[in-house]
Design an enzyme around this catalytic site. Structure first.
Site, PDB file in Angstrom:
ATOM      1  CD  GLU A 176      -3.109   0.100  -5.857  1.00  0.00           C
ATOM      2  OE1 GLU A 176      -3.783   0.825  -4.905  1.00  0.00           O
ATOM      3  OE2 GLU A 176      -3.063  -0.601  -5.916  1.00  0.00           O
ATOM      4  CG  HIS A 231      -5.885  -2.004  -8.566  1.00  0.00           C
ATOM      5  ND1 HIS A 231      -6.538  -1.088  -8.529  1.00  0.00           N
ATOM      6  CD2 HIS A 231      -4.679  -2.364  -6.996  1.00  0.00           C
ATOM      7  CE1 HIS A 231      -6.732  -1.229  -7.821  1.00  0.00           C
ATOM      8  NE2 HIS A 231      -6.357  -1.637  -6.243  1.00  0.00           N
ATOM      9  CG  HIS A 261      -1.822  -0.805   0.931  1.00  0.00           C
ATOM     10  ND1 HIS A 261      -2.842  -1.972   1.722  1.00  0.00           N
ATOM     11  CD2 HIS A 261      -3.326  -0.652  -0.477  1.00  0.00           C
ATOM     12  CE1 HIS A 261      -4.344  -2.101   1.021  1.00  0.00           C
ATOM     13  NE2 HIS A 261      -4.136  -1.755   0.045  1.00  0.00           N
TER      14      HIS A 261
END
Length: 395
Positions: free
Chosen positions: A255, A305, A205
């Site tokens: 992404e 993604h 992340h």
């Protein structure tokens, strides 16, 4: 080029007459959609889900359509993409990227319906007979090794041959020593539970500083992971190549980028081994095909993604079928309530961790307005950097 041309004869889909948006509330997030109408009586749809700003993207999508698409021929896809992007001075960014992506999807839906063929026939055809998918979102609940292990086993039992999860809790920049050990223990428990024949991907992340990311690369090596995704913020993109040199497994990401221009530095620095464009964020079919081709020139694979709804899953399958350097597709579909599938009639089903060739014209999905009316958006928010975010208990 940047204004609607009404002198050229329209193609079989006719001309665009109206654009509307819809929102669907779920226990996880609100989903957003666009529906485009033509004077030939056809409708095309696309997904415009934003993690937190769905209503704002819906408003932008309708405004973009009024300015640039009314009266246009959906078959003029390159011109329409440029008209929306350049004519509105989008210059990238998440909201503009999502709106443009959904409108692009709708154009391919319209073209496929007008010609009576599935959308993938217009986006490169099929390089394969089906698309392999991996499960995400399966690890809700307490961050305890035995709990995550049990959930991983349950997910594999549903037919998935690959899983992804974020074991790192609320960590940002660094991890305290106890939290580091806990995170690695979670990875160890999941790997042991699913065995050596199931692919395991680890999500970062985009939140660790280089020293922590480098430490994690060493700590994760014994678990034979398929990739480490976005280990560092993209503000540190110049250090990604350095991290790749230290890793015994692929580094993935992308992404957060919404078109080829935002991807430019990623490609220039060979930041990753696997790019992860989102069909509902990175410019739709038109742009993702270009990104895949550029990735191929850099020896990179493509693993789209997809943290959105089953519509984006279906769209992504159509795209993935025609991408020669495709690897695997993400899906959160197993996390969702049954009514989501009722609202999106015709989404593609998964069997044994794979999704087969679509057969219906266009995308093959229709929005069921009655279900949308029964499940309005909640506009709730969950902070994935707060303690306990993985429980997805929204406020």
């Amino acid at each position: 080029m940047l204004t609607v041309n009404l002198t050229r004869p329209a193609g079989p889909a006719g001309r665009i007459t109206r654009v509307e948006t819809l929102m669907l509330g779920t226990s996880w997030r609100d989903f957003g959609y666009v529906r485009v109408h033509t004077d030939e009586g056809l409708t095309g749809i696309g997904e415009i889900t934003h993690p937190y700003r769905v209503s704002e993207v819906c408003a932008l999508t309708e405004a973009l359509a009024q300015r640039h698409l009314i009266g246009a021929d959906p078959f003029d896809i390159e011109e329409l993409w440029l008209r929306v992007y350049q004519g509105d001075f989008l210059r990238g960014g998440d909201m503009g990227g999502i709106a443009l992506s959904g409108l692009d999807q709708a154009m391919y839906d319209l073209m496929g319906k007008a010609l009576g063929v599935p959308a993938y026939r217009l986006t490169g055809g099929a390089c394969r007979d089906d698309v392999r998918v991996y499960a995400n979102g399966w690890y809700t609940g307490e961050r305890e090794p035995e709990i995550f292990a049990a959930k991983a086993k349950e997910t594999v039992a549903k037919g998935y041959s690959a899983l992804k999860f974020d074991p790192f809790g609320p960590g940002l920049h660094e991890l305290e020593r106890a939290e580091l050990r806990r995170s690695i223990d979670l990875v160890a428990a999941v790997r042991e539970a699913i065995g050596p024949d199931t692919d395991l991907f680890i999500e970062g992340h985009a939140r660790f500083a280089m020293p922590t990311a480098a430490r994690l690369v060493r700590e994760l090596e014994p678990f034979d992971i398929g990739w480490f995704e976005e280990p560092m913020p993209w503000t540190h993109i110049e250090r990604y190549a350095e991290l790749r040199q230290r890793a015994a497994f692929p580094i993935s990401g992308g992404e957060h980028f919404h078109n080829r221009y935002e991807y430019k530095q990623l490609f220039a620095t060979n930041a990753v081994d696997i790019i992860q464009p989102d069909l509902s964020m990175a410019g739709g079919f038109t742009e993702v095909r270009k990104l895949a081709a550029i990735a191929d020139t850099h020896g990179m694979l493509v693993a789209p993604h997809n943290s959105n709804s089953p519509l984006c899953t279906t769209v992504s399958v159509h795209a993935a079928l025609g991408i020669p350097n495709f690897k695997i597709l993400e899906t959160f579909d197993g996390l969702l309530e049954p009514f989501v599938f009722d609202a999106l009639k015709g989404t593609l089903p998964m069997e044994d961790g794979r999704i087969g060739l679509p057969t219906a014209p266009g995308l093959g999905v229709e929005l069921v307005d009655e279900v949308f009316e029964e499940h309005p958006p909640s506009h709730r928010f969950w902070n994935m950097f707060a303690d306990g975010w993985e429980k997805r208990n929204r406020t």
